[in-house]
Enzyme design. Structure first.
Site, mmCIF file in Angstrom:
data_model
loop_
_atom_site.group_PDB
_atom_site.id
_atom_site.type_symbol
_atom_site.label_atom_id
_atom_site.label_comp_id
_atom_site.label_asym_id
_atom_site.label_seq_id
_atom_site.Cartn_x
_atom_site.Cartn_y
_atom_site.Cartn_z
ATOM 1 N N ASP A 92 11.647 -5.319 -2.704
ATOM 2 C CA ASP A 92 11.060 -4.279 -1.850
ATOM 3 C C ASP A 92 11.957 -4.049 -0.630
ATOM 4 O O ASP A 92 13.175 -4.283 -0.676
ATOM 5 C CB ASP A 92 9.618 -4.676 -1.487
ATOM 6 C CG ASP A 92 8.704 -3.484 -1.241
ATOM 7 O OD1 ASP A 92 8.788 -2.891 -0.134
ATOM 8 O OD2 ASP A 92 7.914 -3.111 -2.136
ATOM 9 N N ASP A 171 9.409 4.935 -1.197
ATOM 10 C CA ASP A 171 8.407 4.959 -0.130
ATOM 11 C C ASP A 171 8.472 6.273 0.657
ATOM 12 O O ASP A 171 9.315 7.135 0.379
ATOM 13 C CB ASP A 171 8.618 3.731 0.778
ATOM 14 C CG ASP A 171 7.300 3.095 1.198
ATOM 15 O OD1 ASP A 171 6.283 3.802 1.250
ATOM 16 O OD2 ASP A 171 7.292 1.884 1.487
ATOM 17 N N ASP A 207 -1.204 10.559 -0.370
ATOM 18 C CA ASP A 207 -1.388 11.570 0.681
ATOM 19 C C ASP A 207 -1.653 12.973 0.144
ATOM 20 O O ASP A 207 -2.517 13.674 0.629
ATOM 21 C CB ASP A 207 -0.156 11.620 1.596
ATOM 22 C CG ASP A 207 -0.174 10.491 2.609
ATOM 23 O OD1 ASP A 207 -1.086 9.632 2.530
ATOM 24 O OD2 ASP A 207 0.716 10.464 3.477
ATOM 25 N N ASP A 226 -1.525 0.987 1.638
ATOM 26 C CA ASP A 226 -1.192 -0.383 1.239
ATOM 27 C C ASP A 226 -2.431 -1.276 1.088
ATOM 28 O O ASP A 226 -3.361 -1.205 1.883
ATOM 29 C CB ASP A 226 -0.265 -1.034 2.279
ATOM 30 C CG ASP A 226 1.167 -0.547 2.128
ATOM 31 O OD1 ASP A 226 1.423 0.337 1.285
ATOM 32 O OD2 ASP A 226 2.026 -1.059 2.874
#
Ligand SMILES: *[C@@H]1O[C@H](CO)[C@@H](O)[C@H](O)[C@H]1NC(C)=O
Ligand SMILES: *[C@@H]1O[C@H](CO)[C@@H](O)[C@H](O)[C@H]1NC(C)=O
Ligand SMILES: *[C@@H]1O[C@H](CO)[C@@H](O)[C@H](O)[C@H]1NC(C)=O
Length: 406
Positions: A92, A171, A207, A226
């Site tokens: 990540d 992301d 979103d 998250d």
């Protein structure tokens, strides 16, 4: 039945809203642009079933280095997890230098990944595993400790392919304020052009309702913000993700975020609920604990092959909540072979009896059904007609595969 109808109407309203958003605010203004977007398919042949593996974030956050990644790859093999399908080893945020190299390429952080990502990919591949990496559709990643890929999509996708990367989590932090529907498809095109099939995980946190456009752009899309290692966070991710159940399918999956099983914030029963709901939701099963030293309890949960088989069922249909009554819920979905998977979920603080009736879960009335309890690993001696009931502990669930036999 009523709740299903209401949900259907909500979904239709969302789709209409989405079309308005697309044509007005996303930067896709003309028919030509719309057409281009529609054709912008990610045809990489991946994700016929949800991805399985591990990701560094939930346990390690930014405290990662190549030793941890290698030891995790070793542990996936030595524990037998890789044989069960956990094959992606995903790095990540925080793996790169803040400054690109003199050719403008992303560069592995010298102090923590001194051998570079290509060497790490070679190592991971030598174990029969796959390597995933992370970037961001913005100027910087969420940690702000490394650059994002906005306006560098084609260069970065080429870099990832040249290193042998197999999975990209993308992301949404520190972007330019434009819609995800303008930024995410550019990386789709870049990955398609890079010449290596790379699983594309859209992480725009739900979103702009990515379930409505994600299948044309990526192999999975986050439907939520998250997760954290708590019951409230876990169960609310499952709820938000469930709304989009009809839109998941082989090649593209709803993603309620990575697993917290084994990180210590929930009870055993709560982690069983977590793993069960992720499995029937056809969610990516990306482990988020330190698998180099898991407890037996953690291992027992994540190695339940019967629950994994539900997640990986070739039919690829996400289960839904079919009944909600106060603290108790029935979740169900079809599996291959005319079977049905059912989770009886008790969200409340007291033990409760829960009944799944054939009418709710899509089994023809009067059918005689054989039930397999996936956590007790036993086929129940009783045959069931019309319904199945069980008593369920607080913050716990029962999970069955039902098979009509007459
Ligand atoms: C990486 O670190 C090593 C050891 O500290 C150093 O010799 C080397 O110059 C560094 N490389 C870069 C590109 O910063
Ligand atoms: C975890 O998430 C829950 C629910 O979303 C929230 O109430 C809580 O504050 C979060 N905990 C931490 C430590 O961030
Ligand atoms: C987990 O295992 C790793 C590697 O074997 C070790 O370095 C680390 O200290 C261990 N952590 C705990 C909490 O035991």
């Amino acid at each position: 039945m009523e709740t299903r109808k209401v949900r259907c109407e909500v979904l239709l309203a969302l789709m209409t809203l989405f079309h308005i958003l697309l044509s007005s605010a996303s930067g896709l203004n003309t028919n030509q642009e719309m057409e281009q977007f529609r054709r912008n398919l990610l045809a990489n042949g991946l994700a016929t079933t949800p991805p399985m593996g591990w990701n560094s974030w939930n346990h390690f956050n930014c405290q990662i280095d190549e030793k941890i990644i290698k030891e995790t790859a070793d542990a996936l093999v030595s524990t037998g997890l890789s044989k069960l399908g956990y094959t992606y080893v995903n790095i990540d945020d925080c793996w790169a230098e803040l400054i690109r190299d003199d050719k403008g390429n992303l560069a592995a952080k010298n102090s923590t990944f001194p051998s570079g990502i290509k060497a790490l990919a070679d190592y991971v591949h030598s174990k029969g595993l796959k390597l995933g990496i992370y970037s961001d559709a913005g100027y910087f990643t969420c940690s702000k400790k490394m650059p994002g890929s906005l306006h560098h999509e084609f260069q970065d996708a080429k870099t990832f392919a040249s290193w042998g990367i197999d999975y990209l989590k993308y992301d949404n932090c520190n972007n330019d304020g434009s819609k995800p529907t303008s930024r995410y498809p550019i990386m789709t095109q870049a990955l398609m052009k890079a010449g290596r099939p790379i699983f594309y995980s859209l992480c725009e946190w739900g979103d702009l309702h990515p379930a409505l456009w994600g299948a044309k752009v990526g192999n999975s899309w986050r439907t939520t913000g998250d997760i954290n290692d708590s019951w409230e966070s876990m169960i609310s991710r499952a709820d938000m993700n469930e709304v989009y159940a009809d839109l998941a399918r082989p090649g593209g999956w709803n993603d309620p975020d990575m697993l917290e099983v084994g990180n210590g914030g929930m009870t055993r029963d709560e982690y069983v609920v977590h793993f069960s709901l992720w499995a029937i939701s056809k969610a990516p099963l990306l482990l988020g604990c330190d698998i180099r030293n898991m407890t037996e309890e953690t291992k027992e949960i994540i190695t339940n092959t019967e629950v994994i088989a539900v997640n990986q069922d070739p039919l690829g249909v996400q289960a839904k909540k079919v009944r909600m009554e106060g603290d108790v819920e029935t979740w169900a979905g079809p599996l291959s072979g005319y079977r049905v998977v059912v989770v009886l979920l008790n969200r409340g603080p007291f033990r409760n009896a829960i009944t799944a009736s054939w009418d709710d879960i899509g089994i023809p009335p009067k059918s005689v059904v054989e039930a397999r309890d996936l956590w007790e690993h036993e086929t129940l001696k009783t045959k069931f007609v019309d319904k199945l009931s069980a008593t369920v502990d607080p913050h716990a669930c029962k999970m069955y595969v039902l098979k009509p036999i007459a």
